[in-house]
Design an enzyme around this catalytic site. Structure first.
Site, PDB file in Angstrom:
ATOM      1  N   GLY A 197       0.795  -1.346   0.007  1.00 16.58           N
ATOM      2  CA  GLY A 197      -0.118  -0.079  -0.153  1.00 16.58           C
ATOM      3  C   GLY A 197       0.807   1.201  -0.011  1.00 16.58           C
ATOM      4  O   GLY A 197       0.548   2.130  -0.749  1.00 16.58           O
TER       5      GLY A 197
ATOM      6  N   ASN B 236      -7.852   4.301   8.656  1.00 15.33           N
ATOM      7  CA  ASN B 236      -7.158   3.196   9.293  1.00 15.33           C
ATOM      8  C   ASN B 236      -7.547   3.345  10.831  1.00 15.33           C
ATOM      9  O   ASN B 236      -6.998   2.186  11.380  1.00 15.33           O
ATOM     10  CB  ASN B 236      -5.768   3.129   8.771  1.00 15.33           C
ATOM     11  CG  ASN B 236      -5.183   4.415   8.913  1.00 15.33           C
ATOM     12  OD1 ASN B 236      -5.375   5.193   8.319  1.00 15.33           O
ATOM     13  ND2 ASN B 236      -4.050   4.296   9.788  1.00 15.33           N
TER      14      ASN B 236
ATOM     15  N   GLY C  50      -1.894  -6.334   0.049  1.00 18.63           N
ATOM     16  CA  GLY C  50      -2.159  -7.793   0.406  1.00 18.63           C
ATOM     17  C   GLY C  50      -2.490  -8.026   1.902  1.00 18.63           C
ATOM     18  O   GLY C  50      -3.359  -8.704   2.273  1.00 18.63           O
TER      19      GLY C  50
ATOM     20  N   THR D  85      11.425  -6.946 -10.866  1.00 21.67           N
ATOM     21  CA  THR D  85      10.816  -8.226 -11.003  1.00 21.67           C
ATOM     22  C   THR D  85       9.818  -8.610 -10.200  1.00 21.67           C
ATOM     23  O   THR D  85       9.754  -8.382  -8.872  1.00 21.67           O
ATOM     24  CB  THR D  85      12.118  -9.253 -10.791  1.00 21.67           C
ATOM     25  OG1 THR D  85      12.931  -8.879 -11.474  1.00 21.67           O
ATOM     26  CG2 THR D  85      11.407 -10.599 -11.016  1.00 21.67           C
TER      27      THR D  85
ATOM     28  N   CYS E 284       4.212   5.854  17.121  1.00 21.22           N
ATOM     29  CA  CYS E 284       5.149   6.974  17.954  1.00 21.22           C
ATOM     30  C   CYS E 284       6.155   7.620  17.181  1.00 21.22           C
ATOM     31  O   CYS E 284       6.547   7.220  16.125  1.00 21.22           O
ATOM     32  CB  CYS E 284       5.964   5.945  19.020  1.00 21.22           C
ATOM     33  SG  CYS E 284       5.141   5.172  20.397  1.00 21.22           S
TER      34      CYS E 284
HETATM   35  N1  PLP Z   1      -2.890   3.174   3.797  1.00 22.87           N
HETATM   36  C1  PLP Z   1      -3.361   2.795   4.914  1.00 22.87           C
HETATM   37  C2  PLP Z   1      -5.027   3.443   5.400  1.00 22.87           C
HETATM   38  C3  PLP Z   1      -3.021   1.703   5.733  1.00 22.87           C
HETATM   39  O1  PLP Z   1      -3.856   1.259   6.939  1.00 22.87           O
HETATM   40  C4  PLP Z   1      -1.970   1.177   5.556  1.00 22.87           C
HETATM   41  C5  PLP Z   1      -1.122   0.291   6.289  1.00 22.87           C
HETATM   42  O2  PLP Z   1      -1.087   0.397   7.652  1.00 22.87           O
HETATM   43  C6  PLP Z   1      -1.116   1.728   4.498  1.00 22.87           C
HETATM   44  C7  PLP Z   1      -1.751   2.530   3.511  1.00 22.87           C
HETATM   45  C8  PLP Z   1       0.239   0.959   4.253  1.00 22.87           C
HETATM   46  O3  PLP Z   1       0.179  -0.152   3.438  1.00 22.87           O
HETATM   47  P1  PLP Z   1       1.469  -1.306   3.487  1.00 22.87           P
HETATM   48  O4  PLP Z   1       1.559  -1.830   4.788  1.00 22.87           O
HETATM   49  O5  PLP Z   1       1.042  -2.440   2.366  1.00 22.87           O
HETATM   50  O6  PLP Z   1       2.544  -0.425   2.947  1.00 22.87           O
END
Ligand code: PLP
Length: 390
Positions: free
Chosen positions: A72, A159, A206, A243, A331
């Site tokens: 992400g 999140n 994922g 890759t 933190c």
């Molecule tokens: N965006 C949100 C809203 C998330 O909760 C997170 C992970 O905590 C991420 C992006 C980052 O994703 P990744 O852990 O796959 O890099």
């Protein structure tokens, strides 16, 4: 397999689904670079393309719109940095970036960097007390000078507190002013029905949906060409060199497919567990406030503030009792910081520091909730005796 006794931190990472485990392990021992022309390479390519088609079909987009990434964070960085640079290169007037004040750091930090190093004029869009974007604020920013907006970025669901954002309304506004919209849907995909064609680009990951860690995707609609941020072999339409991780990609697709199979049943189950958890905690502990939108939030997230407590102390006391929860915010150099999400929602800094995110997922049971409800009152009492260290 080591299983933590009570795992209530699914928003941080959720256990791998058996279907994903099978897909990953099936391909781990197979050789073949998906860019190679020989038979093993072609076999690897087939796995990648079938996975891409599966992901695209679930998200309502074309297979060619799906760009696999390392997760992400990379997908968000590619969208934010890549779209800004591409749009600015086309028209130097496009310097404004409109982003909600509650974005994850995977969006927040690249946006800030654009402001500090690349001349972006960053506008943080406010949210209400539930953590929902103020659509009027977005509209007035867009209407003021649409030709100067490089991009808008609004997460699908938050999140920390779980609040679902009005993405369809945001998309309609962006379309009206012809400005691209990116959405960080990392917490939403696999949990909510997500139609990625609603937005111009969308990030997913994922390990948040029962797939492996270290793989994700950016969905980018046809005609939008973010500038790459990683250079090399030109894989993934030249947007993301490197890759391809064939087992990871197969695991991501398998997890997404599995998560669609039980989406509604799981949402109902999680909502029921979560609502009982909140009701019983509020009943058994004084001075608890629930944060987020009680009616329109992710089904598995309960975000609670405990007056007079330090969230970290509470987290560690629960950890000692075999229960894993989260502060919800990071933190900084080991110093607890009030969450930028809660501050944007108008929560007082001291109350924000006494908060926990309890997140349920596909393996959660009523027993997990019982154990937490039992462990919380003594933990809160102890944390309160230790105080907030003000
Ligand atoms: N965006 C949100 C809203 C998330 O909760 C997170 C992970 O905590 C991420 C992006 C980052 O994703 P990744 O852990 O796959 O890099």
């Amino acid at each position: 397999m080591t299983q933590f006794p009570v795992y209530l931190d699914h928003a941080a990472t959720t256990p791998m689904r058996p279907e994903a485990y099978t897909a990953v392990t099936e391909h781990l021992l197979e050789v073949g670079n998906a860019s190679s022309l020989h038979a093993p390479g072609r076999r690897a390519r087939r796995v990648v393309e079938e996975s891409r088609e599966a992901v695209a079909a679930i998200l309502g987009v074309r297979a060619g719109d799906v760009v696999f990434t390392s997760g992400g964070t990379e997908a968000d960085n590619l969208a934010v940095l890549g779209l800004y640079r591409a749009r600015r290169a086309e028209d130097q007037r496009r310097t404004r970036v409109l982003a909600t004040a509650i974005e994850h750091h995977a969006v927040l930090d690249p946006v800030e960097r654009l402001g500090e190093h690349e001349g972006a004029d960053v506008r943080w869009l406010p949210v209400d007390g539930c953590g929902r974007l103020d659509l009027d604020a977005l509209k007035s920013e867009l209407a003021a000078a649409p030709e100067t907006v490089a991009l808008v970025t609004v997460m699908w669901a938050n999140n920390e507190v779980g609040t679902i954002q009005p993405v369809a309304e945001v998309a309609a506004l962006c379309a009206e002013y012809d400005v691209p919209l990116h959405s960080d849907a990392v917490q939403a995909v696999g949990t909510l029905p997500v139609d990625a064609s609603t937005v111009d680009s969308l990030a997913l990951s994922g390990h948040k949906l029962g797939g492996p860690v270290g793989v994700g995707a950016l969905v980018v609609r046809r005609g939008l060409s973010p500038q790459p941020i990683v250079f090399g072999g030109g894989q993934e339409r030249d947007l993301r060199s490197g890759t391809l991780d064939v087992p990871g990609v197969a695991g991501l697709a398998a997890a997404l497919l599995a998560s669609m199979g039980d989406l509604e049943v799981r949402a109902h189950h999680l909502r029921t567990l979560r609502d009982r958890l909140v009701a019983e905690v509020v009943e058994s502990v004084e001075g608890v406030t629930r944060n987020g939108d009680p009616d329109d939030g992710l089904p598995g997230i309960a975000h609670l503030s405990f007056a007079g407590c330090e969230g970290d102390a509470l987290l560690l006391l629960l950890d000692a009792a075999g229960i894993a929860v989260s502060r919800g915010s990071a933190c900084s150099a080991g110093v607890p910081q009030p969450s930028h999400v809660l501050l944007a929602m108008g929560v007082e800094p001291l109350a924000a520091r006494g908060s926990l995110r309890i997140s349920l997922g596909h393996t959660s049971t009523g027993d997990d909730v019982d154990r937490l409800v039992e462990a919380l009152p003594p933990a809160v009492a102890r944390a309160r005796r230790a105080g907030t260290g003000r």
